[in-house]
Design a protein around this motif. Structure first.
Motif, PDB file in Angstrom:
ATOM      1  N   LEU A  90      53.369  26.370   0.717  1.00 55.11           N
ATOM      2  CA  LEU A  90      53.228  26.986  -0.627  1.00 55.11           C
ATOM      3  C   LEU A  90      53.066  28.425  -0.716  1.00 55.11           C
ATOM      4  O   LEU A  90      53.439  28.912  -1.889  1.00 55.11           O
ATOM      5  N   LYS A 111      48.432  23.596  -8.427  1.00 52.89           N
ATOM      6  CA  LYS A 111      49.815  23.710  -8.170  1.00 52.89           C
ATOM      7  C   LYS A 111      50.876  24.104  -9.515  1.00 52.89           C
ATOM      8  O   LYS A 111      52.020  24.410  -9.430  1.00 52.89           O
ATOM      9  N   ILE A 158      52.210  29.443  -4.266  1.00 51.74           N
ATOM     10  CA  ILE A 158      51.881  28.458  -5.465  1.00 51.74           C
ATOM     11  C   ILE A 158      50.488  27.932  -5.249  1.00 51.74           C
ATOM     12  O   ILE A 158      50.015  27.905  -3.939  1.00 51.74           O
ATOM     13  N   THR A 202      58.942  24.823  -6.712  1.00 51.31           N
ATOM     14  CA  THR A 202      58.820  25.306  -5.423  1.00 51.31           C
ATOM     15  C   THR A 202      58.858  26.924  -5.180  1.00 51.31           C
ATOM     16  O   THR A 202      59.358  27.549  -6.092  1.00 51.31           O
TER      17      THR A 202
END
Length: 527
Positions: free
Chosen positions: A422, A370, A365, A346
């Motif tokens: 993100l 990802k 991210i 995360t």
């Protein structure tokens, strides 16, 4: 196979000598090294082949130090081979996984590393082990923070350093220009460089260089003393300075305090500029620790601070020397982090982990991939520090890769743009560890370790509560100890470095009640 070199007195299992005779022809030797024997299962004992005849015990130990504690060493110089025993199988696996695609070099010669058939080394009754044991004791004494000189070390001429973190560096045979930036790049691979002052004395180019920790200074001296920056010239002669700290007044091409970016340049001084050397057509060798960049393929690979390798330097058309992947003192504060676990990572986790080595301003991210992320640090020095300590670290089951990004900033998403949380801006986060210039936190930066330092603990919190808290993250608690003089601080040792990394991400800033939030960092101590 060639691994079976030890008598039964060295290991707890019998061995044979039938296949130990090394091949003499280059072709046969190469074929033998590439594996005409089936691979061994993982072992904490590693087999090193084709080591240089003049290699030292310290250089061999330095190959294993970035991955964990080295517990034993056996050199077979007549056969150009050695055995290195790590403290754990996990450390050995990490080391082999790194060196398999990125072969290490000692004294410009490739060294082959694989698992040994042996599960441990027993060298107590073998002759000529005094130097190896002295080198191991020196390293272990430094890693534990102890500066006591053992009889074995003293007998070998004093392999331990002085107690300071300041090195005096003399560059002999100065055929090419050596600048502050060159010294920074070489020495920063062994730890956080706080300050550098360069000067000329007795017609010799010299420098005083201060590390954050004496251990870093020791490793740098052990690995670099006597090495040449360029082939056949610019030889480093390194001693420990009697000074305990350096006072830098100006940041320019002669001196720099990397903890005080607000210092002036000074009168008649030019800002720092890249080193300039005579243009030369052929490649030369720059001896420094591995730099974490495969310059031919452009593929980033883990850095190994403390392991000597060679880096090719080519001349640019302008006459300026360019080092692939190295641009002097780092100028970019944005990192590209790849090979992440998309199911677990995360932005907050990356913020906490990279925040151990600098103040993270933004994390992004990648939306379409990802496994990759961009991390913007407060400055380029902190970005370099994060690369040095985290590149190659295992995180959520995958080996993290970190290098400088081509981007100069991390862009925040436009209003209405799909983001899914993100991209995060942490510019004003109260969790920044280094927002105050000259903070003591600069003196307490250490690589990831299984032992964590805990602070800001309220007096009402018990040992069992903290043990259970860390166990709840999936960690195995191996040991715990409160500080005797300050019960607000403690050390906790977990089952592995990866467990400690995960626990730090989850529990740093954890609310313990009574307006106390737990502070977690990596420790150089062991319990």
């Amino acid at each position: 196979g060639p691994d079976e070199l030890l008598s039964s007195g060295v290991s707890n299992r019998p061995c044979t000598m039938n296949d130990s005779t090394p091949a003499t022809e280059n072709g046969n030797e190469k074929k033998k090294f590439k594996g005409d024997r089936s691979p061994c299962s993982p072992s904490r004992v590693l087999h090193l082949r084709q080591i240089p005849n003049d290699v030292t015990e310290a250089e061999l130990i330095s190959l294993g130090l970035p991955f964990g504690k080295v517990t034993n060493l056996l050199m077979l110089k007549g056969k150009s081979q050695a055995f290195l025993e790590m403290a754990s199988e996990e450390a050995a696996v990490t080391m082999v996984n790194y060196y398999t695609p990125t072969m290490p070099h000692l004294r410009s010669q490739p060294v082959y590393i694989q698992y040994s058939n042996h599960r441990e080394l027993k060298t107590d009754n073998l002759p000529n082990q005094a130097r190896a044991q002295a080198a191991l004791q020196a390293v272990n004494a430094m890693q534990s923070g102890s500066l006591a000189i053992t009889n074995a070390v003293a007998a070998e001429g004093g392999l331990l350093p002085g107690q300071g973190s300041v090195l005096r560096v003399i560059v002999e045979n100065l055929f090419y220009s050596v600048t502050l930036e060159v010294l920074y790049q070489i020495f920063s691979k062994f730890g956080l460089v706080l300050k550098i002052i360069t000067f000329t004395k007795n017609n010799q180019f010299q420098a005083l260089l201060q590390y954050a920790d004496p251990t870093n200074a020791y490793y740098a001296k052990m690995a670099l003393d006597g090495q040449s920056i360029y082939t056949g010239c610019c030889t480093l002669r390194i001693d420990f300075s009697k000074l305990t700290s350096l006072k830098v007044k100006y940041n320019n091409d002669k001196s720099r305090d990397f903890t005080r970016l607000d210092l002036p340049c000074g009168d008649s001084q030019q800002p720092m500029e890249p080193s300039i050397a005579a243009a030369f057509g052929k490649k030369t060798s720059l001896l420094m620790s591995s730099v974490a960049i495969n310059t031919l393929s452009g593929v980033s690979v883990p850095a190994v601070p403390g392991a000597l390798g060679s880096l090719t330097v080519t001349s640019a058309a302008s006459g300026q020397m360019t080092i692939p992947g190295v641009t002097g003192v780092p100028v970019n504060s944005v990192l590209l982090v790849s090979n992440l676990n998309p199911e677990a990572i995360t932005p907050h986790g990356l913020f906490i982990l990279f925040g151990v080595y600098g103040d993270v301003h933004r994390v992004k991210i990648m939306f379409k991939n990802k496994e990759n992320a961009l991390i913007q640090m407060a400055d380029a020095t902190q970005a370099q520090l994060a690369i040095s300590h985290l590149n190659g670290q295992r995180l959520y089951g995958k080996i993290l890769h970190a290098t400088f990004s081509k981007h100069q900033t991390v862009q925040l998403p436009r209003e209405g743009q799909e983001n899914q949380g993100l991209t995060k801006d942490y510019s004003n986060s109260p969790l920044h560890r280094f927002k105050n210039p000259g903070s003591k936190n600069f003196q307490n930066i250490f690589p990831p370790s299984a032992t964590l330092h805990l602070s800001n603990i309220p007096t009402s919190v018990t040992v069992d509560y903290l043990k259970n808290l860390f166990a709840s993250t999936g960690s195995t608690v191996k040991a715990f100890r409160f500080f005797q003089k300050d019960c607000k601080m403690a050390l906790i040792r977990l089952g592995s470095v990866e467990e400690a990394v995960h626990a730090l991400i989850e529990l740093h800033d954890y609310d313990l009640g009574e307006n106390h939030h737990l502070r977690v960092s990596f420790s150089k101590s062991t319990i």
